[in-house]
Design an enzyme around this catalytic site. Structure first.
Site, short mmCIF file in Angstrom:
data_model
loop_
_atom_site.label_atom_id
_atom_site.label_comp_id
_atom_site.label_asym_id
_atom_site.label_seq_id
_atom_site.Cartn_x
_atom_site.Cartn_y
_atom_site.Cartn_z
N TYR A 36 0.89 -1.22 0.03
CA TYR A 36 0.02 0.02 0.01
C TYR A 36 0.87 1.23 -0.06
CZ TYR A 36 -4.11 -3.14 1.14
OH TYR A 36 -5.05 -3.81 1.32
N TYR A 75 -0.31 -10.20 0.05
CA TYR A 75 0.77 -9.75 0.72
C TYR A 75 0.60 -10.61 2.35
CZ TYR A 75 -2.88 -6.56 2.55
OH TYR A 75 -4.08 -6.24 3.00
N ARG A 82 -2.87 -12.26 2.97
CA ARG A 82 -3.90 -11.85 2.25
C ARG A 82 -3.96 -11.91 0.67
NH1 ARG A 82 -7.20 -8.01 4.27
NH2 ARG A 82 -8.58 -9.12 3.11
N HIS A 85 -7.00 -8.34 -3.29
CA HIS A 85 -8.47 -7.87 -2.96
C HIS A 85 -8.50 -6.05 -2.97
CE1 HIS A 85 -6.23 -7.53 0.90
NE2 HIS A 85 -6.94 -6.50 0.98
N HIS A 87 -10.44 -2.75 -1.25
CA HIS A 87 -11.31 -2.10 -0.18
C HIS A 87 -12.26 -1.31 -0.69
CE1 HIS A 87 -8.54 -3.78 2.86
NE2 HIS A 87 -7.67 -3.72 2.12
#
Length: 147
Positions: A36, A75, A82, A85, A87
């Site tokens: 991120y 990650y 995870r 995906h 959000h």
């Protein structure tokens, strides 16, 4: 941006199936390496200077929306690995829903995901984008906002 380009589109409805024009969709995601672009992300994967990983969209008069982005990388996190995906924070004048879109081709990773495993069968089904049979880079994901 680095990674597999994908197009995701959908519609926003109320529980009666009426389109919700003007609904706001804020989304954020990791880059193709699983990082991120946020100062508190502890990941050591490289940042992509050509990818910000955040967007705000507004549904049109028919409740439709579309984005072209990259498929995020999976990650490792404190709660386990995870899978890819995205959000979503979805809002209308009277409602708000926060959810994650998962990719159907990552079924094994989704099934092991700590958060995905907490979903009921119906919730899990509505969390999966629908792949386009003719184009592996296109998905649809319709949203129902409770009013």
């Amino acid at each position: 941006a680095l990674g597999q380009g994908v197009e995701i589109s959908g519609r926003v409805f109320d529980v009666k199936g009426n389109p919700m024009p003007g609904a706001t969709l804020e989304l954020w995601q990791a880059n193709a390496a699983g990082r991120y672009d946020h100062p508190t992300d502890p990941a050591t994967a490289p940042l992509d200077p050509n990818f910000q990983g955040y967007a705000t969209l507004r549904a049109d008069a028919k409740g439709e929306w579309r984005i072209i982005t990259i498929k995020p990388g999976g990650y490792d996190s404190p709660i386990g690995h995870r899978p890819p995906h995205i959000h979503f924070d979805m809002r209308s004048e009277k409602s708000r829903n926060i959810a994650q879109l998962y990719f159907p081709e990552d079924a094994d990773g989704n099934a092991k995901d700590t958060l995905y495993k907490t979903l009921s069968a119906a919730e899990a089904a509505t969390s999966l984008a629908v792949g386009d049979a003719n184009d592996p880079n296109k998905y649809t994901w319709d949203i129902v906002l409770l009013v």
